[in-house]
Design an enzyme around this catalytic site. Structure first.
Site, PDB file in Angstrom:
ATOM      1  N   LEU A  82       0.844  -1.192   0.000  1.00 20.74           N
ATOM      2  CA  LEU A  82       0.000   0.000   0.000  1.00 20.74           C
ATOM      3  C   LEU A  82       0.879   1.242   0.000  1.00 20.74           C
ATOM      4  O   LEU A  82       1.967   1.239   0.579  1.00 20.74           O
ATOM      5  CB  LEU A  82      -0.871   0.032   1.263  1.00 20.74           C
ATOM      6  CG  LEU A  82      -1.925  -1.064   1.408  1.00 20.74           C
ATOM      7  CD1 LEU A  82      -2.467  -1.091   2.824  1.00 20.74           C
ATOM      8  CD2 LEU A  82      -3.047  -0.844   0.405  1.00 20.74           C
ATOM      9  N   LYS A 116      -4.921  -0.820  10.179  1.00 28.08           N
ATOM     10  CA  LYS A 116      -3.754  -1.445   9.552  1.00 28.08           C
ATOM     11  C   LYS A 116      -3.083  -2.299  10.614  1.00 28.08           C
ATOM     12  O   LYS A 116      -2.454  -1.788  11.543  1.00 28.08           O
ATOM     13  CB  LYS A 116      -2.792  -0.401   9.001  1.00 28.08           C
ATOM     14  CG  LYS A 116      -1.654  -1.053   8.222  1.00 28.08           C
ATOM     15  CD  LYS A 116      -0.909  -0.044   7.380  1.00 28.08           C
ATOM     16  CE  LYS A 116       0.024  -0.700   6.369  1.00 28.08           C
ATOM     17  NZ  LYS A 116       0.978  -1.621   6.937  1.00 28.08           N
ATOM     18  N   GLU A 174      -3.873 -10.843   7.727  1.00 26.90           N
ATOM     19  CA  GLU A 174      -2.696 -10.599   8.548  1.00 26.90           C
ATOM     20  C   GLU A 174      -2.638 -11.607   9.692  1.00 26.90           C
ATOM     21  O   GLU A 174      -3.620 -11.797  10.411  1.00 26.90           O
ATOM     22  CB  GLU A 174      -2.804  -9.163   9.106  1.00 26.90           C
ATOM     23  CG  GLU A 174      -1.508  -8.558   9.537  1.00 26.90           C
ATOM     24  CD  GLU A 174      -0.719  -7.897   8.401  1.00 26.90           C
ATOM     25  OE1 GLU A 174      -1.067  -8.111   7.210  1.00 26.90           O
ATOM     26  OE2 GLU A 174       0.245  -7.191   8.711  1.00 26.90           O
ATOM     27  N   CYS A 415      25.579   3.645  46.174  1.00 27.37           N
ATOM     28  CA  CYS A 415      24.558   4.545  45.642  1.00 27.37           C
ATOM     29  C   CYS A 415      25.230   5.724  44.946  1.00 27.37           C
ATOM     30  O   CYS A 415      26.079   6.383  45.538  1.00 27.37           O
ATOM     31  CB  CYS A 415      23.665   5.050  46.778  1.00 27.37           C
ATOM     32  SG  CYS A 415      22.546   6.369  46.272  1.00 27.37           S
ATOM     33  N   CYS A 418      24.602   9.024  47.164  1.00 25.75           N
ATOM     34  CA  CYS A 418      25.089   9.259  48.526  1.00 25.75           C
ATOM     35  C   CYS A 418      26.249   8.347  48.920  1.00 25.75           C
ATOM     36  O   CYS A 418      26.796   8.472  50.004  1.00 25.75           O
ATOM     37  CB  CYS A 418      23.951   9.111  49.539  1.00 25.75           C
ATOM     38  SG  CYS A 418      23.418   7.404  49.747  1.00 25.75           S
TER      39      CYS A 418
HETATM   40  S1  IVH Z   1      -4.785  -4.428   2.012  1.00 27.91           S
HETATM   41  C1  IVH Z   1      -3.562  -4.371  -2.334  1.00 27.91           C
HETATM   42  N1  IVH Z   1      -5.619  -4.087   4.488  1.00 27.91           N
HETATM   43  O1  IVH Z   1      -0.151  -3.788   5.006  1.00 27.91           O
HETATM   44  C2  IVH Z   1      -3.759  -4.106  -0.892  1.00 27.91           C
HETATM   45  N2  IVH Z   1      -3.313  -4.532   4.131  1.00 27.91           N
HETATM   46  O2  IVH Z   1       1.457  -2.255   2.902  1.00 27.91           O
HETATM   47  C3  IVH Z   1      -3.242  -5.185  -0.048  1.00 27.91           C
HETATM   48  N3  IVH Z   1      -1.994  -4.663   6.186  1.00 27.91           N
HETATM   49  O3  IVH Z   1       1.185  -6.380   3.096  1.00 27.91           O
HETATM   50  C4  IVH Z   1      -3.228  -4.922   1.387  1.00 27.91           C
HETATM   51  N4  IVH Z   1      -3.661  -4.317   7.573  1.00 27.91           N
HETATM   52  O4  IVH Z   1       0.494  -6.897   5.494  1.00 27.91           O
HETATM   53  C5  IVH Z   1      -4.557  -4.327   3.696  1.00 27.91           C
HETATM   54  N5  IVH Z   1      -6.508  -3.803   6.622  1.00 27.91           N
HETATM   55  C6  IVH Z   1      -5.447  -4.057   5.820  1.00 27.91           C
HETATM   56  C7  IVH Z   1      -4.159  -4.259   6.326  1.00 27.91           C
HETATM   57  C8  IVH Z   1      -3.105  -4.489   5.448  1.00 27.91           C
HETATM   58  C9  IVH Z   1      -2.362  -4.561   7.468  1.00 27.91           C
HETATM   59  C10 IVH Z   1      -0.611  -4.879   5.734  1.00 27.91           C
HETATM   60  C11 IVH Z   1      -0.436  -6.071   4.838  1.00 27.91           C
HETATM   61  C12 IVH Z   1       0.169  -5.575   3.571  1.00 27.91           C
HETATM   62  C13 IVH Z   1       0.686  -4.232   3.964  1.00 27.91           C
HETATM   63  C14 IVH Z   1       0.590  -3.306   2.786  1.00 27.91           C
END
Ligand code: IVH
Length: 679
Positions: A82, A116, A174, A415, A418
């Site tokens: 992302l 995330k 994840e 210490c 002191c």
């Molecule tokens: S979507 C094409 N949703 O972030 C989009 N990723 O930088 C694919 N990640 O490798 C990822 N929470 O490990 C997505 N709610 C979430 C996420 C998430 C964590 C991590 C994932 C991915 C990384 C992308």
């Protein structure tokens, strides 16, 4: 055989249901013992009738024989990353690009928004409803086959349950470790003297990349789905949020914090809301993810390089950063406890610049082997004091002869404040200066605590001022504060006449504080704010608290043996008694009213009711003896009655006691109780 087939099916259904409730819904219904019993029974049946074993049986979650190596697998659809944003400007720019790409106006885009999660991306491949393969992300195109390990993750379904199961389904999500499981794992490692993991993410990664899946099985990994990859043999719903609902319906865990939001304002509001609960979540998150909700719109927008145009990761400030240890100092606290503190090259972490981080105690420094010059991971989460979580050993400065440039840290034997000898008691983590309030550092900390907002609340008496007062030799104990004169203070550095007057006024205003605050202000070890309140309410006066023996202290419901011992040791100390006497002369506190002055004794806190005629005791004599033993005699029976003492011709009170199921005793037993015998 038909009978066994049926039983196996039933056991699997019950175990799967229990797993789902425990690991996905977080609402367990089956006690562990029962779960274990069902699993053992199933295992036993599968051992006796191997033809009944299936790849989706919950018995397959315990791990299999170790692999020689992981096999590489190509992802049906690449696992992309992302783009990141760190500010609202960047979020607005993302929304603008999306709207331009789709030809829409301001605030027109609906986004699926979710946390995330800070773990590792994996892909699960279900063929005709059965988990066929699980793989790590790898470089996005080729990952590693970790199927055996992923089977052990109880939150991952081994079989899909739905009316129409697709021929092929890749679920993306994840793998992570819950904070409590991470703490537990590290505790166990520490107890065995093994290496600990720096954070839940590393622990999850280390656990997933085990060639021996039986180790993974013992690690308690969790999983949350956040999307799908390849799908064949069915039509997906038209929005991302509906896809997530569908996955949840098939019993995949999905983050409960997912929502739908509109426009930049909606995204920013979600980011704030999620940020405010971030520290209280059971797992680490490092941001929010925004995805254009409409799947057709996602297709229109497509990808640039390796990231989708339709999604964005909006990151919170990092809670962990790398920096260098410039020195390790030792700070002496109020109770003499010596805390090693790493002085750091300033680093921006958790939203502030951090220059110091605690190393907790001697064992922690040794376990992490933190040395001067080391590059370390510093963590600052929420309001928690920054800490050093670990060292990067490969970055340690070395000599030409390839030995470490700096020696391991040693706790000083004297210490640093002191010079008095230090002592570490058996079974305690803390090393302490043995000098008590004669140590200026402890004295200063004790004074700072005494003046604190939740203690005597002396406005304006902060660290700097306390330091000056102690260094001038004017103040050694809290009682000395009440003897300070305005003229004296006005002579201090950076102290105008007016502020000297304000401070004297603030000290005066603190006279007559309620007993609870005063007890807390004394800084007795193990007596926090709440215990101080409990003690004040129970004893009513400081004199009563000072005179209390162990039994009397233990009669306070919230006080245990450790706290009682600490209170008694404090009040036995002649120096402390002298200071309290002087504070009394200054009218520093005001006693309250004792809540029913309790007497110590074998019946402390007990309520008894007398009924009928006792053979050898008049009623008045019995009452006197009970009260002398700390008990209370009540005229009526209730569920709060501890004992009913019944003699001859006992009447309605006895009936009521029997109806309530109370303990009914006779005179001989009462005498045994008075003698402190346990009945
Ligand atoms: S979507 C094409 N949703 O972030 C989009 N990723 O930088 C694919 N990640 O490798 C990822 N929470 O490990 C997505 N709610 C979430 C996420 C998430 C964590 C991590 C994932 C991915 C990384 C992308």
């Amino acid at each position: 055989m038909g009978q066994e087939t049926e039983r196996v099916r039933e056991l699997r259904a019950r175990i799967d249901e229990a797993n789902y409730r425990y690991y996905v819904l977080d609402a367990p219904t089956l006690p562990d013992s029962e779960y274990d019993r069902l699993l053992r029974e199933l295992q036993d049946l599968e051992d006796r009738f191997p033809e009944l074993a299936t790849p989706d049986s919950p018995t397959r979650r315990v791990g299999a024989a170790p692999l020689a190596d992981f096999v590489q697998v190509s992802h049906g659809l690449p696992m992309l990353s992302l783009n990141n944003a760190f500010s609202s400007t960047e979020v607005a720019a993302f929304d603008r690009r999306v709207r331009e790409g789709l030809g829409r106006g301001d605030g027109a885009i609906e986004y699926a928004v979710e946390p995330k999660l800070d773990g590792l991306a994996i892909s699960l491949r279900y063929e005709n409803g059965l988990l066929a393969q699980g793989a790590t992300r790898g470089d996005g195109y080729v990952g590693e086959d970790v199927t055996a390990n992923l089977r052990t993750v109880r939150a991952i379904p081994l079989r899909l349950v739905d009316v129409a199961v697709p021929r092929l389904l890749e679920v993306r999500g994840e793998v992570l470790m819950l904070r409590r499981d991470f703490e537990h794992l590290n505790e166990q490692a520490r107890a065995r003297g093994e290496k600990t993991f720096a954070n839940p993410r590393n622990a999850a990664a280390g656990s997933l990349r085990q060639l021996d899946s039986r180790i993974t099985a013992r690690r308690r990994l969790s999983f949350f789905a956040y999307g799908v990859g390849q799908v064949q043999g069915m039509r997906l719903p038209s929005t991302h949020s509906a896809v997530m609902d569908w996955l949840a319906n098939m019993r995949f865990p999905v983050a409960p914090q997912r929502r739908v939001a509109r426009g930049v304002a909606g995204l920013m509001a979600y980011f704030e809301d999620l940020g405010s609960i971030r520290d209280s979540l059971p797992y680490d998150i490092d941001g929010a993810v925004y995805k254009v909700n409409d799947l057709a719109d996602q297709d229109t927008l497509g990808f640039v390089a390796r990231a989708p145009r339709f999604a964005l990761a909006h990151k919170y400030p990092a809670q962990e950063e790398l920096t260098v240890v410039q020195a390790i100092d030792v700070q002496v606290g109020r109770t003499g406890a010596m805390t090693p503190v790493a002085r750091l090259r300033p680093v921006f972490v958790g939203g502030v610049t951090v220059t110091n981080a605690t190393l907790h105690n001697e064992d922690e420094v040794q376990r992490k082997d933190v040395r001067v010059g080391d590059t370390v991971i510093v963590r600052r989460a929420g309001d928690v004091i920054p800490e050093v979580v670990g060292v990067l050993p490969e970055r340690r400065p070395m000599t030409a002869g390839n030995t470490p440039l700096h020696a391991p840290f040693r706790m000083p034997t004297a210490c640093p404040e002191c010079g008095a000898p230090v002592l570490r008691l058996e079974g305690e983590a803390a090393t302490r200066c043995t000098n008590g309030l004669a140590c200026p550092a402890q004295r200063k900390q004790a004074l700072i605590h005494f003046a604190g907002r939740r203690a005597m609340d002396i406005d304006g008496l902060g660290e700097k001022l306390v330091e000056q007062l102690v260094e001038q030799g004017w103040v050694a104990t809290p009682a000395d504060l009440y003897r300070l004169a305005r003229e004296q203070l006005a002579g201090l550095e950076r102290m105008a006449d007016k502020s000297a007057g304000n401070l004297i006024q603030a000290i005066d205003a603190s006279r007559g504080r309620p007993l609870a605050r005063f007890i807390f202000a004394l800084g007795i070890r193990h007596v926090g704010e709440q215990t101080a309140k409990d003690l004040a309410r129970h004893f009513g006066s400081l004199a009563a608290l000072m005179d209390a023996d162990e039994a009397a202290l233990l009669a306070v419901p919230e006080v245990g043996p450790v706290v009682a011992a600490s209170i008694r040791a404090f009040f036995r100390e002649p120096h402390n008694r002298a200071v309290i006497h002087a504070l009394g002369e200054a009218s520093a506190w005001q006693d309250g009213e004792a809540r029913a002055a309790p007497v110590a004794g074998p019946l402390a806190g007990k309520t008894l009711v007398l009924t009928g005629t006792l053979p050898g005791l008049s009623r008045a004599a019995a009452k006197g003896l009970i009260e002398a033993a700390g008990g209370k005699v009540s005229g009526s029976v209730s569920k709060n009655t501890d004992y009913v003492v019944a003699g001859s011709e006992a009447g309605s009170k006895l009936d009521k006691a029997q109806a309530l199921g109370l303990r009914i005793i006779e005179e001989a037993t009462l005498k045994a109780l008075l003698n402190g015998e346990v009945i």
